[in-house]
Every structure is written in structure tokens, then in C-alpha cells.
Design a protein around this motif. Structure first.
Motif, PDB file in Angstrom:
ATOM      1  N   THR A 323       0.909  -1.177   0.155  1.00 27.90           N
ATOM      2  CA  THR A 323      -0.207   0.106  -0.040  1.00 27.90           C
ATOM      3  C   THR A 323       1.012   1.239   0.083  1.00 27.90           C
ATOM      4  OG1 THR A 323      -1.738   1.178   1.305  1.00 27.90           O
ATOM      5  CG2 THR A 323      -0.402   0.048   2.472  1.00 27.90           C
ATOM      6  N   VAL A 324       0.479   2.317  -0.579  1.00 31.46           N
ATOM      7  CA  VAL A 324       1.015   3.565  -0.565  1.00 31.46           C
ATOM      8  C   VAL A 324       0.301   4.486   0.266  1.00 31.46           C
ATOM      9  CG1 VAL A 324       1.870   5.557  -1.907  1.00 31.46           C
ATOM     10  CG2 VAL A 324       1.686   3.137  -3.000  1.00 31.46           C
ATOM     11  N   GLU A 325       1.022   5.202   1.284  1.00 30.61           N
ATOM     12  CA  GLU A 325       0.635   6.064   2.434  1.00 30.61           C
ATOM     13  C   GLU A 325       1.628   7.077   2.480  1.00 30.61           C
ATOM     14  OE1 GLU A 325      -2.649   5.510   3.068  1.00 30.61           O
ATOM     15  OE2 GLU A 325      -2.354   3.233   2.567  1.00 30.61           O
ATOM     16  N   THR A 326       1.145   8.511   3.071  1.00 28.71           N
ATOM     17  CA  THR A 326       1.839   9.472   3.236  1.00 28.71           C
ATOM     18  C   THR A 326       2.224   9.797   4.485  1.00 28.71           C
ATOM     19  OG1 THR A 326       0.478  10.553   1.390  1.00 28.71           O
ATOM     20  CG2 THR A 326       1.897  11.924   2.884  1.00 28.71           C
ATOM     21  N   TRP A 327       3.467   9.626   4.664  1.00 32.34           N
ATOM     22  CA  TRP A 327       4.279   9.554   6.075  1.00 32.34           C
ATOM     23  C   TRP A 327       4.843  11.028   6.464  1.00 32.34           C
ATOM     24  CZ3 TRP A 327       3.214   4.567   8.005  1.00 32.34           C
ATOM     25  CH2 TRP A 327       3.014   3.712   7.263  1.00 32.34           C
ATOM     26  N   THR A 328       4.749  11.154   7.640  1.00 30.63           N
ATOM     27  CA  THR A 328       5.579  12.436   8.272  1.00 30.63           C
ATOM     28  C   THR A 328       6.139  12.155   9.345  1.00 30.63           C
ATOM     29  OG1 THR A 328       3.697  13.755   7.497  1.00 30.63           O
ATOM     30  CG2 THR A 328       5.049  14.680   9.269  1.00 30.63           C
ATOM     31  N   GLY A 329       7.525  12.729   9.458  1.00 23.04           N
ATOM     32  CA  GLY A 329       8.496  12.090  10.812  1.00 23.04           C
ATOM     33  C   GLY A 329       9.663  12.810  10.555  1.00 23.04           C
ATOM     34  N   VAL A 330      10.749  12.439  11.313  1.00 23.34           N
ATOM     35  CA  VAL A 330      12.071  12.893  11.128  1.00 23.34           C
ATOM     36  C   VAL A 330      12.987  12.019  10.532  1.00 23.34           C
ATOM     37  CG1 VAL A 330      13.977  13.635  12.803  1.00 23.34           C
ATOM     38  CG2 VAL A 330      11.642  13.787  13.502  1.00 23.34           C
ATOM     39  N   ARG A 331      13.661  12.713   9.836  1.00 22.72           N
ATOM     40  CA  ARG A 331      14.635  12.066   8.751  1.00 22.72           C
ATOM     41  C   ARG A 331      15.732  11.233   9.762  1.00 22.72           C
ATOM     42  NH1 ARG A 331      14.514  16.886   5.307  1.00 22.72           N
ATOM     43  NH2 ARG A 331      13.778  15.974   2.983  1.00 22.72           N
ATOM     44  N   LEU A 332      15.931  10.029   9.306  1.00 19.27           N
ATOM     45  CA  LEU A 332      16.946   9.422  10.142  1.00 19.27           C
ATOM     46  C   LEU A 332      18.226   9.755  10.113  1.00 19.27           C
ATOM     47  CD1 LEU A 332      15.722   5.608   9.139  1.00 19.27           C
ATOM     48  CD2 LEU A 332      15.221   6.969  11.018  1.00 19.27           C
ATOM     49  N   ARG A 333      18.665  10.551   9.257  1.00 18.42           N
ATOM     50  CA  ARG A 333      19.920  11.053   9.167  1.00 18.42           C
ATOM     51  C   ARG A 333      20.194  12.211   9.937  1.00 18.42           C
ATOM     52  NH1 ARG A 333      19.718  13.392   2.660  1.00 18.42           N
ATOM     53  NH2 ARG A 333      18.377  15.190   3.024  1.00 18.42           N
ATOM     54  N   GLN A 367      20.603   3.526   3.266  1.00 17.48           N
ATOM     55  CA  GLN A 367      19.207   3.509   3.773  1.00 17.48           C
ATOM     56  C   GLN A 367      18.776   4.458   4.712  1.00 17.48           C
ATOM     57  OE1 GLN A 367      18.712  -0.625   4.925  1.00 17.48           O
ATOM     58  NE2 GLN A 367      17.887  -1.346   2.893  1.00 17.48           N
ATOM     59  N   VAL A 368      19.848   4.686   5.727  1.00 20.47           N
ATOM     60  CA  VAL A 368      19.675   5.771   6.679  1.00 20.47           C
ATOM     61  C   VAL A 368      19.768   7.221   6.190  1.00 20.47           C
ATOM     62  CG1 VAL A 368      20.733   6.818   8.858  1.00 20.47           C
ATOM     63  CG2 VAL A 368      20.522   4.191   8.449  1.00 20.47           C
ATOM     64  N   ARG A 369      20.773   7.306   5.152  1.00 19.36           N
ATOM     65  CA  ARG A 369      21.205   8.669   4.459  1.00 19.36           C
ATOM     66  C   ARG A 369      20.282   8.945   3.563  1.00 19.36           C
ATOM     67  NH1 ARG A 369      26.698   6.428   4.584  1.00 19.36           N
ATOM     68  NH2 ARG A 369      27.920   7.303   6.286  1.00 19.36           N
ATOM     69  N   ASN A 370      19.223   7.922   3.246  1.00 16.97           N
ATOM     70  CA  ASN A 370      18.199   8.609   1.959  1.00 16.97           C
ATOM     71  C   ASN A 370      17.464   9.604   2.632  1.00 16.97           C
ATOM     72  OD1 ASN A 370      15.222   8.012   0.744  1.00 16.97           O
ATOM     73  ND2 ASN A 370      16.628   7.185  -0.684  1.00 16.97           N
ATOM     74  N   ALA A 371      17.268  10.700   1.699  1.00 18.11           N
ATOM     75  CA  ALA A 371      16.329  11.924   2.293  1.00 18.11           C
ATOM     76  C   ALA A 371      14.920  11.482   2.542  1.00 18.11           C
ATOM     77  CB  ALA A 371      16.363  12.886   1.064  1.00 18.11           C
ATOM     78  N   ASP A 372      14.437  10.506   2.254  1.00 22.91           N
ATOM     79  CA  ASP A 372      13.082   9.814   2.460  1.00 22.91           C
ATOM     80  C   ASP A 372      12.711   9.012   3.658  1.00 22.91           C
ATOM     81  OD1 ASP A 372      12.003  11.677   0.820  1.00 22.91           O
ATOM     82  OD2 ASP A 372      11.775  10.380  -1.049  1.00 22.91           O
ATOM     83  N   ALA A 373      13.938   8.480   4.201  1.00 18.28           N
ATOM     84  CA  ALA A 373      13.995   7.532   5.223  1.00 18.28           C
ATOM     85  C   ALA A 373      13.550   8.099   6.398  1.00 18.28           C
ATOM     86  CB  ALA A 373      15.437   6.805   5.345  1.00 18.28           C
TER      87      ALA A 373
END
Length: 416
Positions: A323-333, A367-373
Motif C-alpha cells: 500500500t502507498v501512504e503519506t508519512w510524516t516524521g524525522v529523517r533518520l539522518r 538506507q539511513v542517509r536516504n532523504a525519504d528514510a
């Protein structure tokens, strides 16, 4: 005297090298896709971190590489193909088995070394295929009646099947090519039931010695098998593609347990199943971030005060649904920066869940550095529900669903 001991079911005039080869050609195209995507799923689980199952596979281990994060729908595609195409091919596998049934019971079973090799490849091919289909379908249904670890058995069963498939292909491709050239496909499609005739007797014993009159044409048989495959597609692909077909995906019931409102999408493992208690997720919850000079503890309010990022990403499960959803949070990086971590090779994420095969996951540096992670705090503009990972969960592009850890307790950034 004519031998009728096989009965009418084994005396069909449709059986012969040509029809068997048509089914074989379809499987020769489709099965490698199922095989490759299945092996890619194993790699996506990160065997280099010891988190793929089975862990120790000896010399059958696959080459390790960092699973990419682009395109974000990569795992959705590969695993959707593995499960969806695998199900679609089931009617064709059964039709192929029907077409060669007389040959499976010949006596004596082995007359030469070459035939012995062929029979061994058939055992591995047929046995492996049936084992993979049955255990795979049961896994989709979340029904582990077989009493052994699915991942381990499915992996080893896959290699048995691959060995049989490769050997049988090498032995039979020349015959398949000759058989397909023996008659025009267009002419077969134009032939009615009344005009359907048996193929010429063949040395492989597929053509019945005393065939019964045709009750269906080869065109009808191909339409029947193709229609069965199409029906399976309609009843399964919606769990991967979404949209109006999702409601018709009756063959993939996993992921049909939903939440409410913005959290109304698939739930694979509920908080109750993971034994997450209210005390673990109340206002006293803190995210522990380690790897820098000193460990850092962050509350949800502190996380909310950090720069946030919103992105639409798919989450895909090994059972085939996504499924595709819209997520909001803090970047892991950004969390790595807060912890004072400048260089790292991986990050270990641990859940509040105390038991379970996937209560922790190791992410690669890319994976951690990805801007959308993200360490996601919201989904579709609302707080995560408890079943979807409240107070915080991991969302990384192209990562297998079970490694998008829910109910995150800590993140430890590790050296390369």
C-alpha cells in the motif's frame, strides 16, 4: 489387443508433445521471474547482517549487496511479481502436469542412465514446485499447519526446485522447440472440437495409444487454462496494485485487517499480537539514540520539534500485499546528527516488542542517509495508530515491510 487400463482420463486426444510444449514455454518464461524475485527478496532482508532467514545456508548463500532505496517501489514490484505471478502460474503448472501424467507412471520407470537423470530432474521439479506452491499459499493465508519454519523450508525447497528446473530445461528444450514447430499455433486456434485429432505417436509416450473422442478442442483447453490464470490474477493482484482491484483480492487475505480513518490500511501484526502495552507507549516513552559520544533520549514532543519531512511511500510485505501512504516524521539522518554521529556503517533499530522474529532490524548506511528514510510519527496527516506503530515507526524506501520496524524503542548507529 488395445489396453484400456489407463481409463478415459489418460486417453485424451489432446495430450501430446505440442500441447505440453506450449505449457512448458509459458512456464519457461514465467518461472525464472518467480525464481529471481524470490532470491532478491532474500537479499533484501539483509543476510549480511544475519537477519535473513534461514541465516546459515553454507555454500548456497547469495552474493551480498546493499539493497537499493531507489526506486522506492522496488520491493513492492519484486515481491508483488514473486507472489502474484507465482499464483497466476499455478493453473499452468497443473495443466502441464496433466499433460504428462501418463509418462509419470510408466514401467519400468528407468531404462537408461539418461532416463534416470530425467526422472531425477522430474522428482526435483514436480516435488519442488508443489512444495513451494503449497507452503507459499499457506504462508499467504497465515496458516502454518506444517509445523516447521516457513522461511527455512521455502528457501531450501526453492533450491531443490531450481536444480530440477534447470536440469529439466537443458534436457527438454530441444524437444520443446521441435514440438512447437510441428504445427501452427494459428491453425490450432482455428480447429474446432469436431476436427480435433490426436498428435502423431511420439517416442516419449505422451500421445495415447487408443485416444477417446475429443470433448474439447486444443483451443478450448488453452482458453480454459488461460482463463483460470486470468481469474487467479483478478483474485490476487489487487493486493499489490491497489485501486479497484484490491477488494477482489480474495486469494491474499493477509493485510485485509484495517485501521480507522487515516490509519485505514493494511495491518500485518497488531499491537495485541506483539504484546505492546499502554504503559510502554504513554507519555513516558523515550527514543534512545546511541552511537555518538553520549546516548540521547528524545520524547515525542522533542521529535515533533525537529524539522519534519512528509513523503508518500509504499510499504510492501513478503506475502505480496502493499500500500502507498503519506508519512510524516524525522529523517533518520537528522537523528544521527542529533546523536553526534558523523560516520556510520549501519543502524540497528529495536522495537518495544519483546519477542518475535522481526522485533529488530539493521539498516545500511545508504538506507539511513536516504532523504525519504523516516522515523514516522504520523500517517496521512494523523498520528500513527497503535497497530501501525505508535509512538514511532521506521519507513524506508524499498525496504521489506517487516524491517520498517514498529513501536521503535531505540536506534543505534554503528561503525562501518
Amino acid at each position: 489387443m488395445t489396453d484400456h487400463s489407463r481409463g478415459p482420463r489418460l486417453r485424451s486426444p489432446l495430450r501430446g508433445p505440442w500441447l505440453t510444449s506450449v505449457f512448458g514455454l509459458v512456464l519457461l518464461i514465467g518461472l525464472p521471474v518467480v525464481i529471481v524475485t524470490g532470491l532478491l527478496s532474500y537479499i533484501a532482508y539483509g543476510p549480511q547482517f544475519g537477519q535473513a532467514r534461514p541465516g546459515d545456508v553454507g555454500w548456497l548463500h547469495l552474493p551480498y549487496f546493499a539493497w537499493p532505496t531507489r526506486p522506492s517501489w522496488l520491493y513492492r514490484l519484486t515481491q508483488g511479481l514473486h507472489v502474484g505471478l507465482g499464483l497466476i502460474l499455478v493453473p499452468i503448472v497443473l495443466a502441464k502436469l496433466w499433460s504428462v501424467i501418463p509418462k509419470l507412471f510408466v514401467f519400468p520407470p528407468v531404462r537408461s542412465p539418461a532416463q534416470a537423470l530425467e526422472r531425477l530432474s522430474l522428482i526435483a521439479l514436480v516435488g519442488g514446485a508443489l512444495f513451494e506452491i503449497i507452503t507459499g499459499v499457506l504462508n499467504i493465508q497465515y496458516d502454518y499447519i506444517f509445523g516447521f519454519d516457513f522461511y527455512t523450508a521455502h528457501y531450501w525447497g526453492a533450491w531443490v526446485f531450481i536444480a530440477g528446473f534447470v536440469t529439466h530445461t537443458i534436457l527438454k528444450v530441444p524437444l520443446m522447440v521441435r514440438s512447437l514447430r510441428s504445427r501452427s499455433f494459428r491453425e490450432v486456434l482455428r480447429t474446432s472440437r469436431a476436427d480435433t485429432r490426436p498428435e502423431l505417436a511420439d517416442e516419449n509416450g505422451l500421445v495415447a495409444e487408443d485416444p477417446t473422442p475429443a470433448t474439447i478442442s486444443r483451443r478450448g483447453a488453452l482458453a480454459l487454462v488461460g482463463g483460470g490464470a486470468a481469474l487467479v490474477a483478478v483474485l490476487s493482484v489487487g493486493q499489490t496494485t491497489g485501486g479497484f482491484l484490491r477488494g477482489a483480492a480474495l486469494l491474499l487475505p493477509r493485510g485485509r485487517s484495517y485501521g480507522d480513518g487515516p490509519n485505514d490500511f493494511q495491518i500485518n501484526r497488531t499491537a495485541a499480537a506483539a504484546q505492546i502495552t499502554p504503559e510502554q507507549t504513554d507519555d513516558t516513552w523515550r527514543l534512545a539514540v546511541a552511537g555518538g559520544a553520549e546516548p540521547v533520549q528524545l520524547s515525542r514532543s522533542q521529535l515533533r520539534a525537529m524539522p519534519s519531512h512528509t513523503v508518500s511511500l509504499p510499504i510492501a510485505c513478503v506475502e505480496g500485499w502493499s500500500t502507498v501512504e503519506t508519512w510524516t516524521g524525522v529523517r533518520l539522518r537528522d537523528l544521527a546528527d542529533v546523536a553526534g554521529v558523523t560516520a556510520f556503517g549501519s543502524a540497528k533499530v529495536t522495537s518495544l516488542e519483546r519477542s518475535g522474529a522481526f522485533n529488530q532490524a539493521v539498516l545500511t548506511a545508504d538506507q539511513v542517509r536516504n532523504a525519504d528514510a523516516l522515523l514516522a510519527l504520523e500517517v496521512n496527516g494523523a498520528e500513527l495508530s497503535l497497530d501501525h506503530g505508535y509512538p514511532a515507526r521506521i519507513i524506508v524506501p524499498a525496504l521489506p515491510g517487516v524491517h520498517n520496524t514498529k513501536w521503535v524503542q531505540s536506534i543505534e548507529f554503528r561503525e562501518a
